[in-house]
Design an enzyme around this catalytic site. Sequence first.
Site, mmCIF file in Angstrom:
data_model
loop_
_atom_site.group_PDB
_atom_site.id
_atom_site.type_symbol
_atom_site.label_atom_id
_atom_site.label_comp_id
_atom_site.label_asym_id
_atom_site.label_seq_id
_atom_site.Cartn_x
_atom_site.Cartn_y
_atom_site.Cartn_z
ATOM 1 N N ARG A 15 0.846 -1.198 0.000
ATOM 2 C CA ARG A 15 0.000 0.000 0.000
ATOM 3 C C ARG A 15 0.884 1.252 0.000
ATOM 4 O O ARG A 15 2.085 1.182 0.243
ATOM 5 C CB ARG A 15 -0.911 0.009 1.227
ATOM 6 C CG ARG A 15 -2.022 -1.016 1.206
ATOM 7 C CD ARG A 15 -2.789 -1.070 2.515
ATOM 8 N NE ARG A 15 -1.989 -1.645 3.596
ATOM 9 C CZ ARG A 15 -2.411 -1.787 4.847
ATOM 10 N NH1 ARG A 15 -3.625 -1.377 5.177
ATOM 11 N NH2 ARG A 15 -1.629 -2.314 5.765
ATOM 12 N N LYS A 75 1.607 2.111 7.229
ATOM 13 C CA LYS A 75 1.913 1.327 8.426
ATOM 14 C C LYS A 75 2.794 2.107 9.390
ATOM 15 O O LYS A 75 3.413 3.114 9.042
ATOM 16 C CB LYS A 75 2.606 0.017 8.042
ATOM 17 C CG LYS A 75 1.692 -0.975 7.353
ATOM 18 C CD LYS A 75 0.437 -1.275 8.163
ATOM 19 C CE LYS A 75 0.722 -2.017 9.452
ATOM 20 N NZ LYS A 75 -0.514 -2.219 10.266
ATOM 21 N N TYR A 94 -1.048 4.877 10.414
ATOM 22 C CA TYR A 94 -1.481 3.954 11.464
ATOM 23 C C TYR A 94 -0.319 3.755 12.425
ATOM 24 O O TYR A 94 0.834 3.585 11.994
ATOM 25 C CB TYR A 94 -1.875 2.597 10.873
ATOM 26 C CG TYR A 94 -3.184 2.610 10.117
ATOM 27 C CD1 TYR A 94 -4.382 2.888 10.763
ATOM 28 C CD2 TYR A 94 -3.229 2.323 8.754
ATOM 29 C CE1 TYR A 94 -5.588 2.893 10.072
ATOM 30 C CE2 TYR A 94 -4.427 2.317 8.055
ATOM 31 C CZ TYR A 94 -5.604 2.600 8.722
ATOM 32 O OH TYR A 94 -6.794 2.609 8.033
ATOM 33 N N HIS A 96 -0.896 2.130 16.156
ATOM 34 C CA HIS A 96 -1.152 0.964 17.022
ATOM 35 C C HIS A 96 -0.079 0.845 18.099
ATOM 36 O O HIS A 96 0.629 -0.151 18.215
ATOM 37 C CB HIS A 96 -1.207 -0.321 16.186
ATOM 38 C CG HIS A 96 -2.255 -0.291 15.110
ATOM 39 N ND1 HIS A 96 -3.610 -0.296 15.375
ATOM 40 C CD2 HIS A 96 -2.145 -0.237 13.750
ATOM 41 C CE1 HIS A 96 -4.290 -0.269 14.241
ATOM 42 N NE2 HIS A 96 -3.428 -0.221 13.244
ATOM 43 N N GLU A 118 -5.958 5.481 13.360
ATOM 44 C CA GLU A 118 -6.926 4.609 14.026
ATOM 45 C C GLU A 118 -7.657 5.251 15.197
ATOM 46 O O GLU A 118 -8.606 4.665 15.723
ATOM 47 C CB GLU A 118 -6.259 3.309 14.499
ATOM 48 C CG GLU A 118 -5.300 3.448 15.669
ATOM 49 C CD GLU A 118 -3.866 3.715 15.253
ATOM 50 O OE1 GLU A 118 -2.975 3.564 16.102
ATOM 51 O OE2 GLU A 118 -3.637 4.072 14.074
ATOM 52 N N ASP A 270 -3.081 -6.198 15.286
ATOM 53 C CA ASP A 270 -2.435 -4.879 15.337
ATOM 54 C C ASP A 270 -2.509 -4.264 16.729
ATOM 55 O O ASP A 270 -1.660 -3.456 17.104
ATOM 56 C CB ASP A 270 -3.095 -3.912 14.340
ATOM 57 C CG ASP A 270 -2.406 -3.939 12.984
ATOM 58 O OD1 ASP A 270 -1.235 -4.331 12.917
ATOM 59 O OD2 ASP A 270 -3.051 -3.566 11.992
#
Length: 371
Positions: A15, A75, A94, A96, A118, A270
């Site tokens: 991605r 990511k 993101y 996490h 998120e 995640d």
Amino acid sequence: MLVGLPKEIKDNEFRVGLTPASVRELAAHGHQVLVQSGAGAGIGMGDDAYRKAGGEVTPDAAEIFARAEMIVKVKEPQPVECRMLRPGQILFTYLHLAPDPEQAKMIEASGAVAIAYETVTDEAGRLPLLAPMSEVAGRMAVQVGAVSLQKALGGLGVLLAGVPGVPPAKVVVLGGGVVGTNAARIALGMGADVTIFDRSLPRLAQLDDLYGPHLKTCYSTAEAVEEAVFHADLVIGAVLVPGAAAPKLVTRGMLAHMRPGAVLVDVAIDQGGCFETSRPTTHSHPTFVLEGIVHYCVANMPGAVPRTSTFALTQATIPYTLQLADKGWRAALRDNVHLRHGLNVAEGRITYPAVAEALGQALYPVEKVLA
């Protein structure tokens, strides 16, 4: 503002944080975008497409991190990327952080301003930047679970839909949110026997209205979950507590009572995973077998379908990316309380309550950051 778009370097992550269309939007607002060569190759978008959209292409990730005022990724930054972050630089991706104290420490040490997709909210309290990938992951969970049930891959050797005279597989979905709803939809479409668990009676009522008697709905208690898991062929973990570590709904002790060759797909990996025996896996080695149970715990599931995932993600993120670029992060967060909820780290401190609690750190209130 100079916005940087590095190529993702996590295992089999194809991605990209901005499409050429996103770059064109930023350029139309007067911003410059520095793109790493090959960043869009995984979605079929070459360097020329980014140049045509107004981006500047460079082969060097280090140059992007050194020059850009804001880094846009998909990511969480890998250690080599964390070491290139610098004080005051915006990181929009993101994160996490709750189950990843090492990453949190590195981002804190960098002095960067880390805003997590998120935990950004909307007017209804939903998570609009998490939802697109939750939709993808939920639908993929059934797909990968069905494949993992094949005997050659360690599974029970059960066809999800069954055939005339042979019953379909029993699928248990833990969590009735975006991931769980999409997983249930695909499992039902493939002809499985599906039961979904949630602790919200209104949500279970909505699911019942949506799918009728084809979907079994069940209130989530330890006893009910245990009973269903013991008889399941495929269990999909789809539990989310925003920003926090996922609760463990399937314990190690429960594995011995499950059907040998049953499959666990942990979409919550995640956030630390909702099965006690889960550990992150990769697309290169997606599964492992523990006590006879197949575990699929890929931490970037949507990366397997990068074109679909990237377009779904970037059309959700670009309005927020533009706000950050147009106003700067302080003004953007002051003006938009929902974007403000995305702030996880600033000035070397944790600013998101669930992350601070999970990591055992003191919370640095966002109000102080923005004062």
